[in-house]
Design a protein around this motif. Structure first.
Motif, PDB file in Angstrom:
ATOM      1  N   ARG A 203       0.766  -1.495  -0.432  1.00  5.89           N
ATOM      2  CA  ARG A 203      -0.253  -0.143  -0.246  1.00  5.89           C
ATOM      3  C   ARG A 203       0.642   1.041   0.359  1.00  5.89           C
ATOM      4  NH1 ARG A 203      -4.580  -0.444   4.782  1.00  5.89           N
ATOM      5  NH2 ARG A 203      -5.068   1.748   3.453  1.00  5.89           N
ATOM      6  N   SER A 204       1.812   1.052   0.937  1.00  6.86           N
ATOM      7  CA  SER A 204       2.632   2.465   0.431  1.00  6.86           C
ATOM      8  C   SER A 204       4.394   1.986   0.017  1.00  6.86           C
ATOM      9  CB  SER A 204       3.075   3.087   2.112  1.00  6.86           C
ATOM     10  OG  SER A 204       3.681   4.425   2.319  1.00  6.86           O
ATOM     11  N   PRO A 205       4.208   2.792  -0.630  1.00  5.60           N
ATOM     12  CA  PRO A 205       5.844   2.619  -1.971  1.00  5.60           C
ATOM     13  C   PRO A 205       6.727   3.151  -0.863  1.00  5.60           C
ATOM     14  CG  PRO A 205       4.413   3.237  -3.739  1.00  5.60           C
ATOM     15  CD  PRO A 205       3.620   3.363  -1.887  1.00  5.60           C
ATOM     16  N   LEU A 206       7.006   4.234   0.051  1.00  5.32           N
ATOM     17  CA  LEU A 206       7.545   5.066   0.645  1.00  5.32           C
ATOM     18  C   LEU A 206       7.937   4.478   1.936  1.00  5.32           C
ATOM     19  CD1 LEU A 206       9.047   7.417   1.271  1.00  5.32           C
ATOM     20  CD2 LEU A 206       7.142   8.270   2.397  1.00  5.32           C
ATOM     21  N   PHE A 207       7.328   3.430   2.248  1.00  4.58           N
ATOM     22  CA  PHE A 207       7.012   2.278   2.802  1.00  4.58           C
ATOM     23  C   PHE A 207       8.528   1.494   3.322  1.00  4.58           C
ATOM     24  CE2 PHE A 207       6.763  -2.129   4.768  1.00  4.58           C
ATOM     25  CZ  PHE A 207       6.443  -1.631   6.280  1.00  4.58           C
ATOM     26  N   ALA A 208       7.552   0.847   1.875  1.00  2.70           N
ATOM     27  CA  ALA A 208       8.857  -0.412   0.978  1.00  2.70           C
ATOM     28  C   ALA A 208       9.711   0.344   0.426  1.00  2.70           C
ATOM     29  CB  ALA A 208       8.578  -0.805  -0.556  1.00  2.70           C
ATOM     30  N   GLU A 209      10.297   1.563   0.505  1.00  2.00           N
ATOM     31  CA  GLU A 209      11.863   1.987   0.730  1.00  2.00           C
ATOM     32  C   GLU A 209      12.607   2.330   1.673  1.00  2.00           C
ATOM     33  OE1 GLU A 209      13.353   6.630  -0.440  1.00  2.00           O
ATOM     34  OE2 GLU A 209      12.000   6.262  -1.359  1.00  2.00           O
ATOM     35  N   PHE A 210      11.432   2.767   3.451  1.00  3.42           N
ATOM     36  CA  PHE A 210      11.858   3.405   4.109  1.00  3.42           C
ATOM     37  C   PHE A 210      13.015   1.623   4.684  1.00  3.42           C
ATOM     38  CE2 PHE A 210      11.008   7.422   6.623  1.00  3.42           C
ATOM     39  CZ  PHE A 210      11.810   7.671   5.160  1.00  3.42           C
ATOM     40  N   TRP A 211      11.072   0.380   4.671  1.00  2.00           N
ATOM     41  CA  TRP A 211      11.565  -0.826   4.474  1.00  2.00           C
ATOM     42  C   TRP A 211      12.959  -1.432   4.499  1.00  2.00           C
ATOM     43  CZ3 TRP A 211       9.852  -2.629   8.799  1.00  2.00           C
ATOM     44  CH2 TRP A 211       9.922  -4.332   9.249  1.00  2.00           C
ATOM     45  N   SER A 212      13.274  -1.090   3.347  1.00  2.00           N
ATOM     46  CA  SER A 212      14.569  -1.754   2.612  1.00  2.00           C
ATOM     47  C   SER A 212      15.953  -1.289   2.726  1.00  2.00           C
ATOM     48  CB  SER A 212      14.486  -1.740   0.985  1.00  2.00           C
ATOM     49  OG  SER A 212      14.893  -0.159   0.712  1.00  2.00           O
ATOM     50  N   LYS A 213      16.015  -0.333   3.532  1.00  2.00           N
ATOM     51  CA  LYS A 213      17.104   0.406   4.806  1.00  2.00           C
ATOM     52  C   LYS A 213      17.764  -0.231   5.652  1.00  2.00           C
ATOM     53  CE  LYS A 213      16.078   5.128   2.550  1.00  2.00           C
ATOM     54  NZ  LYS A 213      15.477   6.405   3.096  1.00  2.00           N
ATOM     55  N   GLN A 214      16.984  -1.460   6.204  1.00  2.00           N
ATOM     56  CA  GLN A 214      16.846  -2.284   7.171  1.00  2.00           C
ATOM     57  C   GLN A 214      17.207  -1.346   8.693  1.00  2.00           C
ATOM     58  OE1 GLN A 214      17.408  -6.276   7.960  1.00  2.00           O
ATOM     59  NE2 GLN A 214      16.671  -6.005   5.366  1.00  2.00           N
ATOM     60  N   ARG A 215      16.453  -0.559   8.673  1.00  2.00           N
ATOM     61  CA  ARG A 215      17.184   0.464   9.678  1.00  2.00           C
ATOM     62  C   ARG A 215      16.422  -0.327  11.368  1.00  2.00           C
ATOM     63  NH1 ARG A 215      16.370   6.782  10.621  1.00  2.00           N
ATOM     64  NH2 ARG A 215      16.982   6.972  12.913  1.00  2.00           N
ATOM     65  N   VAL A 216      17.082  -0.418  12.213  1.00  2.00           N
ATOM     66  CA  VAL A 216      16.933  -0.439  13.625  1.00  2.00           C
ATOM     67  C   VAL A 216      16.527   0.384  14.907  1.00  2.00           C
ATOM     68  CG1 VAL A 216      17.161  -2.843  15.201  1.00  2.00           C
ATOM     69  CG2 VAL A 216      18.074  -2.791  13.238  1.00  2.00           C
ATOM     70  N   SER A 217      15.639   0.022  15.532  1.00  2.00           N
ATOM     71  CA  SER A 217      15.463   1.452  16.471  1.00  2.00           C
ATOM     72  C   SER A 217      15.035   1.088  17.759  1.00  2.00           C
ATOM     73  CB  SER A 217      14.797   2.493  16.152  1.00  2.00           C
ATOM     74  OG  SER A 217      15.164   4.029  15.198  1.00  2.00           O
ATOM     75  N   ALA A 218      15.799   1.530  18.423  1.00  2.00           N
ATOM     76  CA  ALA A 218      15.272   0.577  20.102  1.00  2.00           C
ATOM     77  C   ALA A 218      14.595   2.064  20.965  1.00  2.00           C
ATOM     78  CB  ALA A 218      16.386   0.124  21.218  1.00  2.00           C
ATOM     79  N   ASP A 219      13.854   3.280  20.055  1.00  2.00           N
ATOM     80  CA  ASP A 219      13.268   4.076  20.841  1.00  2.00           C
ATOM     81  C   ASP A 219      12.858   5.122  20.585  1.00  2.00           C
ATOM     82  OD1 ASP A 219      12.551   5.217  22.791  1.00  2.00           O
ATOM     83  OD2 ASP A 219      14.648   5.604  24.331  1.00  2.00           O
ATOM     84  N   VAL A 220      12.886   6.436  20.214  1.00  2.12           N
ATOM     85  CA  VAL A 220      12.098   7.342  20.105  1.00  2.12           C
ATOM     86  C   VAL A 220      13.495   8.518  20.234  1.00  2.12           C
ATOM     87  CG1 VAL A 220      10.680   6.644  18.830  1.00  2.12           C
ATOM     88  CG2 VAL A 220      10.936   8.436  21.578  1.00  2.12           C
ATOM     89  N   PRO A 221      13.846   9.503  19.028  1.00  5.34           N
ATOM     90  CA  PRO A 221      14.465  10.346  19.665  1.00  5.34           C
ATOM     91  C   PRO A 221      13.920  11.410  21.209  1.00  5.34           C
ATOM     92  CG  PRO A 221      14.700  10.731  17.920  1.00  5.34           C
ATOM     93  CD  PRO A 221      13.737   9.586  17.720  1.00  5.34           C
ATOM     94  N   ALA A 222      14.464  12.206  22.478  1.00  6.91           N
ATOM     95  CA  ALA A 222      13.629  13.231  23.235  1.00  6.91           C
ATOM     96  C   ALA A 222      12.986  13.681  22.923  1.00  6.91           C
ATOM     97  CB  ALA A 222      15.163  12.894  23.860  1.00  6.91           C
ATOM     98  N   ARG A 223      13.658  14.759  21.534  1.00  8.77           N
ATOM     99  CA  ARG A 223      12.565  16.481  21.239  1.00  8.77           C
ATOM    100  C   ARG A 223      12.564  15.935  20.613  1.00  8.77           C
ATOM    101  NH1 ARG A 223      13.218  21.327  22.793  1.00  8.77           N
ATOM    102  NH2 ARG A 223      14.658  20.596  25.113  1.00  8.77           N
ATOM    103  N   LYS A 224      10.686  16.415  20.850  1.00  7.27           N
ATOM    104  CA  LYS A 224       9.474  16.323  19.595  1.00  7.27           C
ATOM    105  C   LYS A 224       8.949  17.826  19.231  1.00  7.27           C
ATOM    106  CE  LYS A 224       9.883  11.582  17.854  1.00  7.27           C
ATOM    107  NZ  LYS A 224      11.156  11.527  18.384  1.00  7.27           N
ATOM    108  N   VAL A 225       8.816  17.971  17.703  1.00  5.71           N
ATOM    109  CA  VAL A 225       8.072  18.836  17.525  1.00  5.71           C
ATOM    110  C   VAL A 225       7.052  18.469  17.042  1.00  5.71           C
ATOM    111  CG1 VAL A 225       8.324  21.414  16.071  1.00  5.71           C
ATOM    112  CG2 VAL A 225      10.126  20.692  17.867  1.00  5.71           C
ATOM    113  N   ILE A 226       5.660  19.060  17.332  1.00  3.23           N
ATOM    114  CA  ILE A 226       4.934  19.460  16.293  1.00  3.23           C
ATOM    115  C   ILE A 226       4.008  20.289  15.435  1.00  3.23           C
ATOM    116  CG2 ILE A 226       2.337  18.235  16.765  1.00  3.23           C
ATOM    117  CD1 ILE A 226       3.358  15.602  18.416  1.00  3.23           C
ATOM    118  N   ARG A 227       3.498  20.215  14.539  1.00  7.53           N
ATOM    119  CA  ARG A 227       2.923  21.416  14.020  1.00  7.53           C
ATOM    120  C   ARG A 227       1.626  21.211  14.206  1.00  7.53           C
ATOM    121  NH1 ARG A 227       7.620  20.774  10.625  1.00  7.53           N
ATOM    122  NH2 ARG A 227       6.216  20.142   8.925  1.00  7.53           N
ATOM    123  N   HIS A 228       0.746  21.561  14.853  1.00  6.87           N
ATOM    124  CA  HIS A 228      -0.737  21.103  15.533  1.00  6.87           C
ATOM    125  C   HIS A 228      -1.339  22.263  14.539  1.00  6.87           C
ATOM    126  CE1 HIS A 228      -4.445  20.562  16.826  1.00  6.87           C
ATOM    127  NE2 HIS A 228      -3.973  19.566  17.461  1.00  6.87           N
TER     128      HIS A 228
END
Length: 279
Positions: A203-228
């Motif tokens: 359903r998402s070619p962008l997901f397929a592209e990201f998934w192919s990079k084999q990236r692994v994460s155990a957490d998320v970065p501490a700082r997040k900015v949300i444009r509500h």
């Protein structure tokens, strides 16, 4: 002959992502491909080039822990990548690990209630959303308004444009997809995880592209900015809480300083939300 294609694919992706300039080896000849050569990784890890080639080709399924540690050092893997490497190497056909808990643990729910008006989201295996508080529904998105099968953070990031309210969307999306990959490596026979990856790949070619990079994460970065869309730019420090006894559940709390513009904006947003507003 036993095989382990996922292990080989991961090793190859990390080798190609390596920086030749950081390897303590003399550079020989013109490089026509990115990253490090197989023989360079083999030399750094103290194994034969033929043995390492078999690993990358998925033809050597059971490397020892000593070899895995040497490969992790040679490839410069971080803590999450090392964990993923060992998960892939130790995968056992037919073994799904402990069954995933599909309902939120009471202790984590009580902790979520205790954070007040700080947005909080409880992740389960594969970034399933098990619970979230009112502030998260108003600030991030209302996962409770979605069908139960669609309450998943990775699915939201790649199928819902509202996820782009996260500043630096690509980096955040990479982190959440990395958490999914870590779980896929830990639980190779989890049918729900496989179905999620297969569905998003279609359903998402962008997901397929990201998934192919084999990236692994155990957490998320501490700082997040949300444009509500109504509250404006909101800056949070994110804390993840995952009790050792509940490895499949992590509570992410988005905190803002007392009296900060973000805290005031969230208070105003929640006042509107409680009178019938939507995120």
């Amino acid at each position: 002959m036993a095989s382990n294609a996922p292990l080989g694919e991961f090793l190859r992706s990390r080798r190609l992502a390596g920086d030749p300039g950081l390897a303590p080896l003399p550079t020989k000849g013109v490089r026509r491909v990115p990253g490090l050569r197989r023989e360079e990784i083999a030399q750094l890890a103290g194994v034969s080039a033929d043995y390492y080639a078999r690993l990358e080709q998925g033809r050597q399924a059971t490397p020892s822990d000593a070899v895995l540690r040497a490969l992790a050092a040679a490839l410069g893997l971080d803590a999450a990548e090392r964990l993923h490497l060992f998960n892939l190497a130790h995968r056992m056909p037919g073994c799904d690990g402990a069954a995933a808990a599909r309902s939120a643990r009471p202790g984590l729910l009580r902790l979520m209630e205790a954070v007040g008006d700080s947005p909080a989201v409880l992740h389960g295996r594969g970034t399933d959303v098990l619970a979230l508080n009112e502030a998260a529904r108003a600030v991030i998105t209302d996962f409770y308004a979605k069908p139960a099968g669609d309450r998943n953070v990775v699915r939201w990031f790649f199928l819902d444009r509202r996820s782009h309210r996260f500043e630096d969307w690509e980096a955040v999306a990479g982190d959440v997809i990395g958490m999914l990959r870590l779980d896929v490596g830990r639980y190779p026979d989890d049918a729900r995880l496989r179905a999620l990856v297969e569905d998003l790949t279609v359903r998402s070619p962008l997901f397929a592209e990201f998934w192919s990079k084999q990236r692994v994460s155990a957490d998320v970065p501490a700082r997040k900015v949300i444009r509500h869309p109504t509250a404006g730019s909101l800056t949070f420090d994110v804390v993840g809480v995952s009790p050792p006894s509940v490895p499949d559940q992590t509570l992410f709390v988005f905190t803002a300083g007392s009296g900060s513009p973000t805290e005031k904006a969230v208070t105003r947003l929640l006042a509107g939300w409680r009178t019938g507003g939507t995120a």
